[in-house]
Design a protein around this motif. Sequence first.
Motif, PDB file in Angstrom:
ATOM      1  N   GLY A  16       0.834  -1.340  -0.038  1.00 24.13           N
ATOM      2  CA  GLY A  16       0.008  -0.198  -0.084  1.00 24.13           C
ATOM      3  C   GLY A  16       0.914   1.231  -0.074  1.00 24.13           C
ATOM      4  O   GLY A  16       0.536   2.167  -0.846  1.00 24.13           O
ATOM      5  N   ARG A  19       2.150   1.448  -3.631  1.00 25.61           N
ATOM      6  CA  ARG A  19       1.387   1.269  -4.838  1.00 25.61           C
ATOM      7  C   ARG A  19      -0.059   1.787  -4.666  1.00 25.61           C
ATOM      8  O   ARG A  19      -0.969   1.896  -5.693  1.00 25.61           O
ATOM      9  N   TYR A  20      -0.527   2.295  -3.566  1.00 26.42           N
ATOM     10  CA  TYR A  20      -1.945   2.773  -3.443  1.00 26.42           C
ATOM     11  C   TYR A  20      -2.171   4.091  -4.292  1.00 26.42           C
ATOM     12  O   TYR A  20      -1.395   4.851  -4.475  1.00 26.42           O
ATOM     13  N   HIS A  21      -3.191   4.132  -4.575  1.00 22.34           N
ATOM     14  CA  HIS A  21      -3.635   5.274  -5.494  1.00 22.34           C
ATOM     15  C   HIS A  21      -3.757   6.714  -4.900  1.00 22.34           C
ATOM     16  O   HIS A  21      -4.022   7.717  -5.672  1.00 22.34           O
ATOM     17  N   THR A 143      -7.175  -3.364   0.007  1.00 24.89           N
ATOM     18  CA  THR A 143      -6.763  -1.782  -0.062  1.00 24.89           C
ATOM     19  C   THR A 143      -7.420  -1.182   0.966  1.00 24.89           C
ATOM     20  O   THR A 143      -7.252   0.021   1.246  1.00 24.89           O
ATOM     21  N   GLU A 144      -8.658  -1.437   1.621  1.00 25.33           N
ATOM     22  CA  GLU A 144      -9.183  -0.883   2.685  1.00 25.33           C
ATOM     23  C   GLU A 144      -8.043  -0.546   3.962  1.00 25.33           C
ATOM     24  O   GLU A 144      -8.541   0.305   4.548  1.00 25.33           O
ATOM     25  N   LEU A 208      -3.277  -8.507  -3.837  1.00 25.27           N
ATOM     26  CA  LEU A 208      -3.396  -7.122  -3.178  1.00 25.27           C
ATOM     27  C   LEU A 208      -2.734  -6.174  -4.309  1.00 25.27           C
ATOM     28  O   LEU A 208      -3.356  -5.186  -4.480  1.00 25.27           O
ATOM     29  N   LYS A 211      -4.924  -5.698  -6.892  1.00 26.86           N
ATOM     30  CA  LYS A 211      -6.090  -4.612  -6.709  1.00 26.86           C
ATOM     31  C   LYS A 211      -5.635  -3.141  -6.690  1.00 26.86           C
ATOM     32  O   LYS A 211      -6.313  -2.279  -7.298  1.00 26.86           O
ATOM     33  N   THR A 212      -4.510  -2.896  -6.215  1.00 25.50           N
ATOM     34  CA  THR A 212      -3.890  -1.540  -6.539  1.00 25.50           C
ATOM     35  C   THR A 212      -3.801  -1.056  -7.828  1.00 25.50           C
ATOM     36  O   THR A 212      -4.155   0.039  -8.260  1.00 25.50           O
ATOM     37  N   TRP A 216      -5.508   2.110  -9.586  1.00 25.63           N
ATOM     38  CA  TRP A 216      -4.506   2.814 -10.284  1.00 25.63           C
ATOM     39  C   TRP A 216      -5.004   3.341 -11.822  1.00 25.63           C
ATOM     40  O   TRP A 216      -4.734   4.216 -12.233  1.00 25.63           O
TER      41      TRP A 216
END
Length: 249
Positions: A16, A19-21, A143-144, A208, A211-212, A216
């Motif tokens: 996260g 790579r999280y948005h 991602t939560e 995971l 999902k990121t 993105w």
Amino acid sequence: MTATRKEFEARLRQIGAERYHDRHPFHHLLHGGQCTPDQVRAWVINRYYYQSRIPMKDAAFLSRVEDPDLRRAWRSRIEDHDGTDRNEGGIRRWLRLAQAVGLDPDYVASAQGVLPATRFAVDAYVRFVQEKPLLEAVAASLTELFAPKIHAQRIEGLLAHYDFADDSSLSYFRNRLSEAPKDVAFGLKWVLDHADTAEKQDAAAAALIFKTDVLWAQLDALHAAYVDPARIPPGGWLPGEGLLARGAA
């Protein structure tokens, strides 16, 4: 070698961090008040498609779960989005945001104007949950872990910079500040309990990351269509379409 529980959780959190948005340039523009009204509308339209498919994804997940305890814990996610007699739900709250930015909620709910790349990314996520092992499906939801931070940033940024922002239009994000931690506490524990080999840990981490990538890719599509080079693909929302009649907001 199988990582310890603490080591594996750290690995997931590092995904996260990298790579999280929340790191995407479009969110920096949005939260900094640098988006035009039409760029905000494009974001609302495209993000709605993702929001509307989340309960469908969760229903597909539940259809595969044999453990009643897991089903019981997971089904609240559908109610959080679809609503109940006492909770209007996230989808209705998102449509209230759509109305606040000048869009006709019926137009947004029709999914007209959604970018092709948004459809591909979101539909791929739904298929992933339908087809992959349950561990990977749950891991993809993690991602939560990182969502409350971006919701808090979004509330602060939108209130500071946009006239449409108030308690009503931003109620989706305020509710997720309490809903997401509840969901992720269960999901994280479930993944940590079940990823008990190196191979399963690798698969969960890859889920995971997938999902990121889904999140993105949606912002990449928005940025390319409405910011730079501002080339809207066929089927994408065109500014001026789907707006409320004057005075109807």
